[in-house]
Design an enzyme around this catalytic site. Structure first.
Site, PDB file in Angstrom:
ATOM      1  N   ARG A  29      -8.729   1.952   9.804  1.00 33.87           N
ATOM      2  CA  ARG A  29      -8.274   0.601  10.065  1.00 33.87           C
ATOM      3  C   ARG A  29      -9.254  -0.177  10.924  1.00 33.87           C
ATOM      4  O   ARG A  29      -9.053  -1.355  11.182  1.00 33.87           O
ATOM      5  CB  ARG A  29      -6.975   0.717  10.850  1.00 33.87           C
ATOM      6  CG  ARG A  29      -5.842  -0.063  10.279  1.00 33.87           C
ATOM      7  CD  ARG A  29      -4.785  -0.228  10.085  1.00 33.87           C
ATOM      8  NE  ARG A  29      -3.540  -0.656  10.309  1.00 33.87           N
ATOM      9  CZ  ARG A  29      -2.437  -0.081   9.860  1.00 33.87           C
ATOM     10  NH1 ARG A  29      -2.504   1.029   9.210  1.00 33.87           N
ATOM     11  NH2 ARG A  29      -1.289  -0.626  10.080  1.00 33.87           N
ATOM     12  N   LYS A  42       0.833  -1.219   0.000  1.00 34.20           N
ATOM     13  CA  LYS A  42       0.000   0.000   0.000  1.00 34.20           C
ATOM     14  C   LYS A  42       0.864   1.265   0.000  1.00 34.20           C
ATOM     15  O   LYS A  42       0.561   2.211  -0.703  1.00 34.20           O
ATOM     16  CB  LYS A  42      -0.894   0.050   1.250  1.00 34.20           C
ATOM     17  CG  LYS A  42      -1.989  -0.961   1.298  1.00 34.20           C
ATOM     18  CD  LYS A  42      -2.966  -0.653   2.426  1.00 34.20           C
ATOM     19  CE  LYS A  42      -2.316  -0.633   3.788  1.00 34.20           C
ATOM     20  NZ  LYS A  42      -1.814  -1.940   4.262  1.00 34.20           N
ATOM     21  N   ARG A  86      11.420  -5.901   3.400  1.00 37.08           N
ATOM     22  CA  ARG A  86      11.182  -4.462   3.192  1.00 37.08           C
ATOM     23  C   ARG A  86      12.225  -3.617   3.929  1.00 37.08           C
ATOM     24  O   ARG A  86      12.569  -3.883   5.075  1.00 37.08           O
ATOM     25  CB  ARG A  86       9.785  -4.124   3.706  1.00 37.08           C
ATOM     26  CG  ARG A  86       9.450  -2.659   3.607  1.00 37.08           C
ATOM     27  CD  ARG A  86       8.001  -2.427   3.620  1.00 37.08           C
ATOM     28  NE  ARG A  86       7.388  -2.643   4.931  1.00 37.08           N
ATOM     29  CZ  ARG A  86       6.100  -2.427   5.164  1.00 37.08           C
ATOM     30  NH1 ARG A  86       5.306  -2.044   4.193  1.00 37.08           N
ATOM     31  NH2 ARG A  86       5.592  -2.637   6.363  1.00 37.08           N
TER      32      ARG A  86
HETATM   33  P1  AMP Z   1       1.438   1.067   8.938  1.00 36.60           P
HETATM   34  O1  AMP Z   1       2.675   1.778   8.536  1.00 36.60           O
HETATM   35  O2  AMP Z   1       0.212   1.615   8.271  1.00 36.60           O
HETATM   36  O3  AMP Z   1       1.559  -0.424   8.805  1.00 36.60           O
HETATM   37  O4  AMP Z   1       1.219   1.361  10.509  1.00 36.60           O
HETATM   38  C1  AMP Z   1       2.200   0.982  11.464  1.00 36.60           C
HETATM   39  C2  AMP Z   1       1.552   0.894  12.833  1.00 36.60           C
HETATM   40  O5  AMP Z   1       1.021   2.178  13.211  1.00 36.60           O
HETATM   41  C3  AMP Z   1       0.396  -0.062  12.947  1.00 36.60           C
HETATM   42  O6  AMP Z   1       0.822  -1.403  13.168  1.00 36.60           O
HETATM   43  C4  AMP Z   1      -0.344   0.510  14.156  1.00 36.60           C
HETATM   44  O7  AMP Z   1       0.330   0.207  15.366  1.00 36.60           O
HETATM   45  C5  AMP Z   1      -0.191   2.018  13.939  1.00 36.60           C
HETATM   46  N1  AMP Z   1      -1.305   2.550  13.111  1.00 36.60           N
HETATM   47  C6  AMP Z   1      -1.179   3.187  11.912  1.00 36.60           C
HETATM   48  N2  AMP Z   1      -2.370   3.571  11.441  1.00 36.60           N
HETATM   49  C7  AMP Z   1      -3.292   3.155  12.344  1.00 36.60           C
HETATM   50  C8  AMP Z   1      -4.696   3.241  12.415  1.00 36.60           C
HETATM   51  N3  AMP Z   1      -5.422   3.828  11.444  1.00 36.60           N
HETATM   52  N4  AMP Z   1      -5.320   2.702  13.504  1.00 36.60           N
HETATM   53  C9  AMP Z   1      -4.621   2.113  14.494  1.00 36.60           C
HETATM   54  N5  AMP Z   1      -3.280   1.984  14.479  1.00 36.60           N
HETATM   55  C10 AMP Z   1      -2.602   2.508  13.429  1.00 36.60           C
END
Ligand code: AMP
Length: 261
Positions: free
Chosen positions: A130, A51, A169
Site C-alpha cells: 500500500r 478488490k 457494503r
Molecule cells: P482494507 O480492508 O484493505 O481496506 O484495510 C483496512 C485498513 O487496514 C486500512 O484502512 C489500514 O488502516 C489497514 N491496512 C491494511 N493493509 C494495510 C497496508 N498494506 N498498509 C497499511 N495499512 C494497512
C-alpha cells in the site's frame, strides 16, 4: 455460488511467530494445490472498488492463496485485549481512524506469513503493498526467493461510485463474505447467504473514515501505479458492473498476458 475459499486468518495471529513448523504453527484452512505456473497477483485500487470481492472470486478461479492485510488486522481486533501485542494494538488504532498502519508493522506481519507468498500455488495480495516502502520490501523478498509477480491488477472506478459502494457494503462477521445493501443484497436481510453469520458495516466504512482512507490512498497508494507500470506489470481493469462482469474482464486480461508470455 459456493462459499468463498477462506484462509483461517484468526489462527494466523495466534501463534507467537506465525511459523508453519512449530506446535503453534499458523496454518491456512485451505492450502492451494501446486501449479506449474502459479499466478502471483497484486490487486490495486482505491478502497471500495471491489478488490476484496474480486480477490475471493479470483481465489476460487485460480486456486491461489488469498492474503488480505486488512482482514488480518480485523481478525487481530477480535482477539482478547491481553492476546494483542502492543504493536498490534497500535496498528488497530490507525485502522479505526482509517489511517494506514506503519510500514514496519505491516511488513513484520507479512514477513511472518511469507509461506503464503512462497507457496507453490501462487497468491493474490489484496490491500498489500500500500506504500512504495512496502512495494520495495516485497520486490526485495521476491528477488531473494527468485520468484516474480505475474501481474498487478489496477481496478479503476470514478470516486462518486466508490463512495456509494463503500457506504452500502456489508461484511459477514463470521466468514467475511462481502455483500452490498442494494447491489448485491443477501437473500435474508442482514444474514450471510453462505454461513448464516450476521452482516455488519465495517467501522472504517463510516463516512468520516472513508474520507481519511481516500486521502491515504491518493497520498500513499496511488504512486504504486507508476511504480508497477515502470516494471511492466500493470494491468488496468475497469471496475464497473457486477462482480462477475469484472471477473470476466480480469480473466480476459490475464489470459492475454498468458498468451504473450
Ligand atoms: P482494507 O480492508 O484493505 O481496506 O484495510 C483496512 C485498513 O487496514 C486500512 O484502512 C489500514 O488502516 C489497514 N491496512 C491494511 N493493509 C494495510 C497496508 N498494506 N498498509 C497499511 N495499512 C494497512
Amino acid at each position: 455460488m459456493n462459499a468463498p475459499i477462506k484462509n483461517d486468518r484468526i489462527e494466523w495471529l495466534q501463534g507467537p511467530s506465525a511459523d508453519t513448523t512449530g506446535e503453534n504453527a499458523a496454518k491456512c484452512a485451505v492450502v492451494p494445490a501446486e501449479r506449474k505456473n502459479p499466478w502471483r497477483i497484486i490487486l490495486l485500487g482505491a478502497p471500495g472498488v471491489g478488490k476484496g470481492t474480486q480477490a475471493e472470486l479470483l481465489t476460487e478461479r485460480l486456486g491461489a492463496c488469498h492474503l488480505s492485510t486488512g482482514d488480518v488486522f480485523r481478525a487481530a481486533g477480535k482477539l482478547r485485549q491481553c492476546d494483542q501485542s502492543p504493536a498490534m494494538k497500535a496498528a488497530l488504532e490507525f485502522m479505526r481512524r482509517g489511517e494506514l498502519v506503519p510500514d514496519t508493522t505491516v511488513w513484520e506481519m507479512v514477513r511472518e506469513r511469507s509461506h503464503c507468498l512462497l507457496n507453490c500455488g501462487g497468491f493474490i495480495l489484496d490491500g498489500f503493498p500500500r506504500t512504495l516502502g512496502q512495494a520495495v520490501s516485497l520486490k526485495d523478498l521476491m528477488e531473494k526467493e527468485q520468484i516474480s509477480i505475474s501481474a498487478v491488477l489496477n481496478y479503476e472506478l470514478p470516486i462518486d461510485e466508490i463512495v456509494r459502494r463503500l457506504s452500502g457494503r456489508r461484511t459477514c462477521e463470521k466468514c467475511k463474505a462481502v455483500f452490498h445493501a442494494t447491489e448485491r443484497p443477501p437473500k435474508v436481510a442482514s444474514v450471510c447467504d453462505h454461513c448464516g453469520g450476521r452482516l455488519l458495516q465495517r467501522e472504517d466504512d463510516r463516512p468520516e473514515s472513508i474520507t481519511v482512507r481516500m486521502e491515504a490512498y491518493d497520498r500513499s497508494t496511488a504512486p504504486l501505479i507508476q511504480f508497477y507500470k515502470n516494471l511492466g506489470l500493470l494491468l488496468p481493469i475497469v471496475a464497473k458492473g457486477t462482480p462477475n462482469e469484472i471477473l470476466a474482464r480480469t480473466m480476459d486480461g490475464l489470459e492475454k498476458l498468458e498468451e504473450r508470455a
